[in-house]
Design an enzyme around this catalytic site. Structure first.
Site, PDB file in Angstrom:
ATOM      1  N   HIS A 123       0.861  -1.182   0.000  1.00 59.09           N
ATOM      2  CA  HIS A 123       0.000   0.000   0.000  1.00 59.09           C
ATOM      3  C   HIS A 123       0.897   1.232   0.000  1.00 59.09           C
ATOM      4  CE1 HIS A 123      -3.717  -2.249   0.765  1.00 59.09           C
ATOM      5  NE2 HIS A 123      -2.946  -3.049   1.486  1.00 59.09           N
ATOM      6  N   LEU A 124       0.852   1.979  -1.096  1.00 58.79           N
ATOM      7  CA  LEU A 124       1.713   3.166  -1.201  1.00 58.79           C
ATOM      8  C   LEU A 124       0.969   4.445  -0.811  1.00 58.79           C
ATOM      9  CD1 LEU A 124       3.779   2.351  -4.419  1.00 58.79           C
ATOM     10  CD2 LEU A 124       4.486   2.161  -2.035  1.00 58.79           C
TER      11      LEU A 124
ATOM     12  N   HIS B 278      -2.920 -12.588   1.505  1.00 56.84           N
ATOM     13  CA  HIS B 278      -2.750 -12.773   2.959  1.00 56.84           C
ATOM     14  C   HIS B 278      -3.587 -13.896   3.583  1.00 56.84           C
ATOM     15  CE1 HIS B 278      -6.125 -10.037   2.688  1.00 56.84           C
ATOM     16  NE2 HIS B 278      -5.380  -8.954   2.609  1.00 56.84           N
TER      17      HIS B 278
ATOM     18  N   ASP C  64       1.988  -6.976   2.427  1.00 60.74           N
ATOM     19  CA  ASP C  64       0.829  -6.205   2.870  1.00 60.74           C
ATOM     20  C   ASP C  64       1.285  -4.979   3.671  1.00 60.74           C
ATOM     21  OD1 ASP C  64      -1.733  -5.304   3.195  1.00 60.74           O
ATOM     22  OD2 ASP C  64      -2.391  -6.916   4.515  1.00 60.74           O
TER      23      ASP C  64
END
Lengths: 430, 305
Positions: A70-71, A239, A312
């Site tokens: 997640h950027l 995940h 993640d």
């Protein structure tokens, strides 16, 4: 981190080359010319105009690929940006990351995808966007998979939200065959999750924290596996946390369903016992599970049911974590600590061989998103991660390049550490 | 004389010796409460903050009274948890308060673990007045003190806890405290109200209220919150009463007296009949008085005075 650009030829001497494509480990010298691999030989003699790096004691592998990052840009630049996230990736040895579309606006349009690609041009790593399955991740209307694939979407996911409606999920899988890219569904049935904060177990009983049962994950995975089988589409399960999920995925793979799966370093390292601390840093979705689940994840990695390790990496600002457990955001950062954790928990505990681990961080994720990984082919761009498998170190704040520092692993003793990354003619000292 | 614990966050890790000490002090304070002048100077000069992030009437008043009886200086801070949702971190709120040189903090919060979080980073003694569905140690202490008063000792006593165990902080603290004091515990609730793997805490579990009443010397009857029905966990309060209510008929059919506790507030004619709640074997009002005494004891012993 220090970056230098090599104008001359670069000679990497005395390193041990780990080639996950050929599945072999051997001592090789590597000569790089203008960012491309010129020669690989057991012994290459240095010339006057060569810049030489002695890699004695280090291993050299293709740069790691993270399928799940997640950027936060656009929309939550206070937590992370593409620039800071790229630095975090480098610190962890990752040269390519797939960024998740739960940004604001979400990656639902060509425009937003182009924004990412423009920003990504300014960083050293490759950023490969994952587009959303449905418009604004609301689970109602499909995005334009064809158009999005044209501008670089490597997969589709509403990550953070599951696609709850089974008919929409069927449509997504069916339509994805047009572009043959995987659908990645965040597998948590929201009704069964029932606002659960931690794993439903004796730990939820004794902490009083709301439990999120493993069946919330298993039931959605089961539905998706059946839909993938029915439609013949590619499904990737992010995940995975529960033993039951690993069993379901294994059975589906045996039947020939086109399904792949990933696991995070934190679900391999921690269990729900951590939540006795009531520390919000342990609040992740899906939650940390029991020890028997953790062992099943390791087994799943060993027998190939779980193809890849993915971080993640989920940066959150101080305020979103320094609050009570019910209000705290889900997620922890993971890029910087990933390699040390999996080396410590898998390789040094004799669960996985080094070459198997490297495959799960390079060739396997590459195969899932169907990208070419040159490995050690002459003529290809140099893209390597160099590490010491035996260095003992303590993970601390200084090792964090992310804009956020929400990790429970500060102070964690690790064995195995990324030392350098080489991308083209750039050498980055970690 | 001092306790091994520094804060009272829950009864999970409180040893028997500490609980006995608290009871000894509480019984002495009970005598104070019977006097015409119900006040001692024990905590003169000590500052206590009552930090309530969730509405509370009984517990808050009980603590307030205990503090007054001990001559402590008190500050009351009530905040809806919504103010924290607006962005101020819990840590900031609490650090701000503690910068004012507070000696003791009595805290209630809707989220489990919030009280522990507070204890981890402030330099004051922390008393948990209920953290969500986790623990409510002073309630359990007053329950067990009331049992001790009634039976002389708690060792080997059979105690049943009946009601919504899963959503109750009172139940968990009672389980820990009663087990530490050597009592036998049976839990009785509809299956959706029974916490996962709770038998790991060395308690008996039943869905049959008659079995629980048969087993018990004393029963602690928990309140059934009406919203549980709305969330679909049980079909109706009517069926709950039929299956689990402590009714006059049920109690009358027993061949023995049975002591009744209730932490309040009661839903009369739902989980308990008025005739039982007001009957001769109920010690519900003793619990209330013991609540003040036990909180005085906890404040006194933890203050280090």
């Amino acid at each position: 981190m220090q970056k230098s650009t090599i104008k001359d030829k670069l000679l990497l001497k005395n390193g041990e080359m780990i080639d996950p494509c050929q599945e072999k480990i051997e001592r090789q010298d590597i000569l790089i010319n203008d960012g491309k691999i010129e020669k690989i030989k057991a012994e290459i003699d240095a010339q006057d105009d060569y810049k030489v790096i002695d890699l004695k004691g280090l291993k050299i592998a293709p740069g790691f690929i993270d399928l799940h990052t997640h950027l936060r840009e656009p929309g939550q630049e206070d937590a992370e940006t593409i620039a800071t996230g790229a630095r975090a990736a480098l610190a962890g040895g990752f040269t390519r990351v797939c960024c998740m579309p739960n940004t604001n606006p979400s990656l639902s349009t060509q425009e937003s995808m182009r924004f990412i690609r423009e920003k990504a041009k300014l960083v050293d790593i490759d950023v490969m966007p994952i587009a959303s399955i449905t418009i604004d991740r609301k689970g109602r209307e499909l995005t334009e998979f064809g158009e999005l694939a044209e501008v670089g979407a490597v997969a589709f996911s509403d990550d953070g939200n599951p696609v709850e409606n089974s008919q929409i999920m069927r449509n997504a899988l069916e339509y994805s065959k047009l572009v043959d890219k995987p659908i990645i569904n965040h597998s948590e049935d929201q009704d069964l999750k029932n606002q659960g904060i931690i794993n439903e177990s004796i730990v939820s009983t004794t902490t009083g924290l709301r439990g999120n049962p493993t069946i919330a994950e298993e039931i959605m995975i089961y539905r998706d596996l059946r839909l993938a089988e029915f439609t013949g589409a590619k499904l990737h399960i992010p995940h995975v946390t529960a033993k039951g999920s690993v069993d379901l995925i294994r059975a589906a793979q045996e039947k020939g369903v086109r399904v792949t799966a990933e696991v995070t370093p934190h679900h391999l390292s921690l269990t729900d016992e951590y939540m006795h601390s009531f520390n919000t840093l342990g609040k992740v979705a899906p939650p940390l599970r029991s020890e028997s689940d953790r062992q099943a994840l390791v087994e799943g990695l060993k027998d190939g049911t779980i193809d890849a390790i993915a971080t993640d990496h989920a940066p959150h600002t101080y305020n979103r974590k320094e609050t009570s457990l019910d209000l705290a955001a889900y997620g922890m950062i993971g890029l910087e600590s990933a390699f040390g954790l999996v080396m410590t928990k898998l390789v040094h505990e004799d669960q996985l061989s080094l070459i198997e681990l490297i495959k799960k961080m390079t060739t396997m994720p590459a195969a899932i998103i169907d990208i070419e990984l040159p490995c050690f082919k002459t003529g290809e761009r140099a893209e390597f991660t160099l590490f010491d498998t035996d260095e003992w170190w303590v993970f601390n704040e200084k090792n964090i390049e992310s804009r956020s520092s929400n990790t429970p692993f500060i102070g964690q003793e690790l064995t195995g550490r990324v030392k350098k990354v080489i991308i083209g003619n750039k050498v980055i000292e970690i | 004389m001092s306790l091994s614990i520094e804060n009272l966050l829950g009864l999970e890790d409180v040893p028997q010796a500490d609980i006995n000490q608290i009871f000894d002090a509480a019984f002495s304070f009970r005598e104070v409460l019977e006097r015409p002048v119900k006040k001692v100077p024990t905590l003169k000069g000590t500052t206590v903050v009552n930090l309530f992030f969730e509405p509370s009437t009984r517990t808050k008043n009980s603590f307030a009274l205990a503090e007054k009886r001990l001559s402590a200086d008190t500050v009351n801070f009530s905040a809806a948890s919504s103010s924290l949702q607006k962005g101020e971190s819990l840590k900031d709120t609490i650090q701000n308060l503690c910068a004012m040189k507070i000696d003791l903090v009595v805290m209630r919060h809707p989220t489990p673990g919030s009280v522990k979080m507070l204890a981890d980073f402030v330099n004051a003694v922390i008393i948990n007045a209920g953290d969500g569905t986790h623990e409510h140690p002073t309630q359990a202490l007053l329950d067990i003190m009331s049992l001790k008063e009634k039976f002389g000792q708690v060792q080997d006593l059979n105690v049943a806890i009946i009601g919504d165990i899963k959503h109750s902080r009172v139940a968990l603290s009672n389980i820990y405290g009663l087990k530490t004091m050597g009592a036998n515990v049976m839990l009785c609730a509809p299956p959706p109200f029974m916490p996962v793997s709770v038998e790991d805490l060395d308690v008996k579990v039943t869905y049959n209220v008659d079995e629980a009443l048969e087993f018990a010397d004393a029963v602690n009857v928990l309140r059934i919150q009406k919203e549980r029905q709305a969330s679909g966990l049980i079909p109706s309060l009517r069926e709950y009463r039929n299956r689990f209510g402590i009714t006059l008929e049920r109690v009358a059919s027993l061949q023995k007296p049975i002591t009744i506790l209730h932490p309040g507030p009661m839903n009369r004619q739902v989980e308990i009949d008025s005739a039982i709640a007001d009957g001769e074997n109920a010690i519900i009002l003793d619990q209330v008085l013991n609540g003040v005494a036990v909180r005085m004891a906890v404040l006194f012993l933890l203050s280090g005075s």
